[in-house]
Motif scaffolding. Sequence first.
Motif, PDB file in Angstrom:
ATOM      1  N   GLY A 184       0.984  -0.626  -0.046  1.00 37.50           N
ATOM      2  CA  GLY A 184       0.491   0.021  -0.424  1.00 37.50           C
ATOM      3  C   GLY A 184       0.542   1.143   0.219  1.00 37.50           C
ATOM      4  N   LEU A 185       0.323   2.431  -0.726  1.00 35.72           N
ATOM      5  CA  LEU A 185       0.935   3.610  -1.031  1.00 35.72           C
ATOM      6  C   LEU A 185      -0.008   4.718  -0.323  1.00 35.72           C
ATOM      7  CD1 LEU A 185       3.150   2.223  -2.926  1.00 35.72           C
ATOM      8  CD2 LEU A 185       4.215   4.474  -3.545  1.00 35.72           C
ATOM      9  N   PHE A 186       0.763   5.436   0.837  1.00 31.50           N
ATOM     10  CA  PHE A 186      -0.724   6.382   1.033  1.00 31.50           C
ATOM     11  C   PHE A 186       0.260   7.510   1.526  1.00 31.50           C
ATOM     12  CE2 PHE A 186       0.044   3.016   4.300  1.00 31.50           C
ATOM     13  CZ  PHE A 186       0.321   3.872   5.290  1.00 31.50           C
ATOM     14  N   SER A 187      -0.692   9.387   1.214  1.00 34.40           N
ATOM     15  CA  SER A 187       0.126  10.347   1.869  1.00 34.40           C
ATOM     16  C   SER A 187      -0.818  10.648   3.337  1.00 34.40           C
ATOM     17  CB  SER A 187      -0.568  11.424   0.398  1.00 34.40           C
ATOM     18  OG  SER A 187      -0.004  11.011  -0.256  1.00 34.40           O
ATOM     19  N   ALA A 188      -0.302  10.476   3.583  1.00 32.25           N
ATOM     20  CA  ALA A 188      -0.177  11.098   5.194  1.00 32.25           C
ATOM     21  C   ALA A 188       0.927  11.485   6.527  1.00 32.25           C
ATOM     22  CB  ALA A 188      -0.985   9.953   6.229  1.00 32.25           C
ATOM     23  N   GLU A 189       0.179  12.062   7.691  1.00 38.87           N
ATOM     24  CA  GLU A 189       1.503  13.323   8.036  1.00 38.87           C
ATOM     25  C   GLU A 189       1.507  12.227   8.713  1.00 38.87           C
ATOM     26  OE1 GLU A 189      -0.763  17.259   9.849  1.00 38.87           O
ATOM     27  OE2 GLU A 189      -1.911  15.889   9.251  1.00 38.87           O
ATOM     28  N   THR A 190       1.278  11.240   9.712  1.00 39.36           N
ATOM     29  CA  THR A 190       1.771  10.495  10.228  1.00 39.36           C
ATOM     30  C   THR A 190       0.989   8.718  10.291  1.00 39.36           C
ATOM     31  OG1 THR A 190       0.620  10.282  12.639  1.00 39.36           O
ATOM     32  CG2 THR A 190       3.344  11.840  11.707  1.00 39.36           C
ATOM     33  N   CYS A 191       2.399   8.069  10.438  1.00 38.22           N
ATOM     34  CA  CYS A 191       1.413   6.152  10.220  1.00 38.22           C
ATOM     35  C   CYS A 191       1.979   5.305  11.474  1.00 38.22           C
ATOM     36  CB  CYS A 191       2.032   5.508   8.446  1.00 38.22           C
ATOM     37  SG  CYS A 191       1.167   4.275   8.499  1.00 38.22           S
ATOM     38  N   LEU A 192       0.854   5.470  12.279  1.00 38.12           N
ATOM     39  CA  LEU A 192       1.374   4.604  14.311  1.00 38.12           C
ATOM     40  C   LEU A 192       0.507   3.757  13.416  1.00 38.12           C
ATOM     41  CD1 LEU A 192       0.210   8.151  16.043  1.00 38.12           C
ATOM     42  CD2 LEU A 192       2.842   7.328  15.072  1.00 38.12           C
ATOM     43  N   ASP A 193      -0.088   3.370  12.600  1.00 45.08           N
ATOM     44  CA  ASP A 193      -0.637   1.985  13.065  1.00 45.08           C
ATOM     45  C   ASP A 193       0.371   0.288  12.768  1.00 45.08           C
ATOM     46  OD1 ASP A 193      -2.148  -0.449  11.949  1.00 45.08           O
ATOM     47  OD2 ASP A 193      -3.230   0.516  10.744  1.00 45.08           O
ATOM     48  N   HIS A 246       0.557  28.454 -12.062  1.00 45.62           N
ATOM     49  CA  HIS A 246       1.374  28.550 -11.055  1.00 45.62           C
ATOM     50  C   HIS A 246       1.344  28.183  -9.292  1.00 45.62           C
ATOM     51  CE1 HIS A 246       3.451  32.095 -14.161  1.00 45.62           C
ATOM     52  NE2 HIS A 246       2.797  30.920 -14.304  1.00 45.62           N
ATOM     53  N   CYS A 247       1.950  28.270  -8.429  1.00 47.32           N
ATOM     54  CA  CYS A 247       1.753  27.867  -7.573  1.00 47.32           C
ATOM     55  C   CYS A 247       2.987  28.630  -6.142  1.00 47.32           C
ATOM     56  CB  CYS A 247       2.837  25.901  -7.619  1.00 47.32           C
ATOM     57  SG  CYS A 247       3.797  25.634  -6.669  1.00 47.32           S
ATOM     58  N   TYR A 248       2.411  28.471  -4.955  1.00 48.65           N
ATOM     59  CA  TYR A 248       2.812  29.585  -3.813  1.00 48.65           C
ATOM     60  C   TYR A 248       2.742  28.232  -2.643  1.00 48.65           C
ATOM     61  CZ  TYR A 248       3.762  32.902  -0.272  1.00 48.65           C
ATOM     62  OH  TYR A 248       3.954  33.984   0.647  1.00 48.65           O
ATOM     63  N   PRO A 249       4.041  28.077  -2.556  1.00 48.29           N
ATOM     64  CA  PRO A 249       4.283  26.614  -1.188  1.00 48.29           C
ATOM     65  C   PRO A 249       3.393  27.153   0.089  1.00 48.29           C
ATOM     66  CG  PRO A 249       6.077  27.284  -2.281  1.00 48.29           C
ATOM     67  CD  PRO A 249       5.335  28.909  -2.567  1.00 48.29           C
ATOM     68  N   LEU A 250       2.525  26.409   0.794  1.00 48.23           N
ATOM     69  CA  LEU A 250       1.838  26.854   2.263  1.00 48.23           C
ATOM     70  C   LEU A 250       2.546  27.021   2.711  1.00 48.23           C
ATOM     71  CD1 LEU A 250      -1.339  27.086   2.330  1.00 48.23           C
ATOM     72  CD2 LEU A 250      -1.743  25.081   2.741  1.00 48.23           C
ATOM     73  N   ASN A 251       3.397  28.092   3.852  1.00 48.64           N
ATOM     74  CA  ASN A 251       4.074  27.746   4.669  1.00 48.64           C
ATOM     75  C   ASN A 251       4.791  26.371   4.846  1.00 48.64           C
ATOM     76  OD1 ASN A 251       3.720  30.612   4.676  1.00 48.64           O
ATOM     77  ND2 ASN A 251       2.030  30.477   6.104  1.00 48.64           N
ATOM     78  N   GLY A 252       5.373  25.346   4.615  1.00 42.64           N
ATOM     79  CA  GLY A 252       6.233  24.275   4.940  1.00 42.64           C
ATOM     80  C   GLY A 252       5.221  23.523   5.353  1.00 42.64           C
ATOM     81  N   VAL A 253       3.623  23.385   4.430  1.00 43.44           N
ATOM     82  CA  VAL A 253       2.415  22.448   5.474  1.00 43.44           C
ATOM     83  C   VAL A 253       3.145  21.010   4.557  1.00 43.44           C
ATOM     84  CG1 VAL A 253       0.380  22.107   5.443  1.00 43.44           C
ATOM     85  CG2 VAL A 253       1.494  23.985   5.981  1.00 43.44           C
ATOM     86  N   LYS A 254       3.683  20.468   5.243  1.00 46.16           N
ATOM     87  CA  LYS A 254       4.084  19.050   4.862  1.00 46.16           C
ATOM     88  C   LYS A 254       3.288  17.866   5.252  1.00 46.16           C
ATOM     89  CE  LYS A 254       8.446  20.882   3.654  1.00 46.16           C
ATOM     90  NZ  LYS A 254      10.248  20.194   3.425  1.00 46.16           N
ATOM     91  N   ARG A 255       3.498  16.647   4.204  1.00 47.69           N
ATOM     92  CA  ARG A 255       3.443  15.719   4.367  1.00 47.69           C
ATOM     93  C   ARG A 255       4.037  14.395   3.982  1.00 47.69           C
ATOM     94  NH1 ARG A 255      -2.556  14.925   1.026  1.00 47.69           N
ATOM     95  NH2 ARG A 255      -1.841  15.488  -0.809  1.00 47.69           N
ATOM     96  N   LEU A 256       3.757  12.931   4.331  1.00 50.73           N
ATOM     97  CA  LEU A 256       4.499  12.439   4.112  1.00 50.73           C
ATOM     98  C   LEU A 256       3.960  11.585   3.277  1.00 50.73           C
ATOM     99  CD1 LEU A 256       6.487  12.143   7.213  1.00 50.73           C
ATOM    100  CD2 LEU A 256       7.428  12.905   5.368  1.00 50.73           C
TER     101      LEU A 256
END
Length: 300
Positions: free
Chosen positions: A144-153, A256-266
């Motif tokens: 499985g591949l997924f985007s999330a802030e954390t994976c605690l499962d 065009h794009c503008y970064p959202l103040n470094g809001v990231k996920r993994l």
Amino acid sequence: MNIIRLRIIELMAKYGKVTAVAEVLGLKQPTVTFHMKKMEQEFGLQLFESRYGRTILTEAGNSLLHYAVKINSLAQEAGRVVKEYEALDCGSLRIGASYVPGTYVLPQALTDFSQNHPKVSLSLTVKPAPVIQELLQKHEIDIGLFSAETCLDSTLVSEVLCEDELVVIFAPAHELSAGLLVDAGQLGKYPLILHGQESNTRQMTEIWAKSQDVEFRRHMEIDSLEAIKQVVALGSGISIVSRLAVANEIRNGSLHCYPLNGVKRLVYVAINADRHRSALVNRFIEDLRILAPRLSTAVY
């Protein structure tokens, strides 16, 4: 209790006909009936009953169904894993992914892997991240591949493939293209196109807006990232999306794009913790380790 009888339980719940179950299993109808009666004798309970020309599971039968599905899935997985060890050029891989990695990472990975291992059967299911994790838990997919802030499962073994960040996108003719944005609060004056409620991007956007005390002008809600990109490119407001998802549009200048103040996920790759890692699973994950960071850093 043997596997054939557990398969009968699962198939009877699905089809409700002895004839259909017999056809799927390649057995004669009396053989299926024999196994059904033997199960009821073994448990000393009625597991099946007839209603309106269909055979349905009783309450006791439904309690057995829960375990039959799990055991049947594990038995099928065991067979696949053993076959995969014969060679890297045979077998099958069932892959699941949430929308961003499924659309913008896996197509290249699947193409490369298929070219190197043409006899391996590949399948891809694209669903929201919580669904992908559930499919892994049920052994219905291998990777499985997924985007999330954390994976605690704790039921999954996961690793980070790459980072992804959220960006504000807008049309080339939009006034934000002139670099007029001073602070996050100014985003609230532009019509915003939102993702659907189940989207992880939508949830992260709302959390960020609350933390920055930004009130957006909610303009549209569209449950399709590709449609969002096209609407924004036509000049109808702004949106907040994954950086990976707009790589091509940023490169060709249609957005065009503008970064959202470094809001990231993994972006994670994961397997069930109880699954034995076959040669095919290991090879596919090794390929992802090389490919995903390259795609992530090639966005700009």
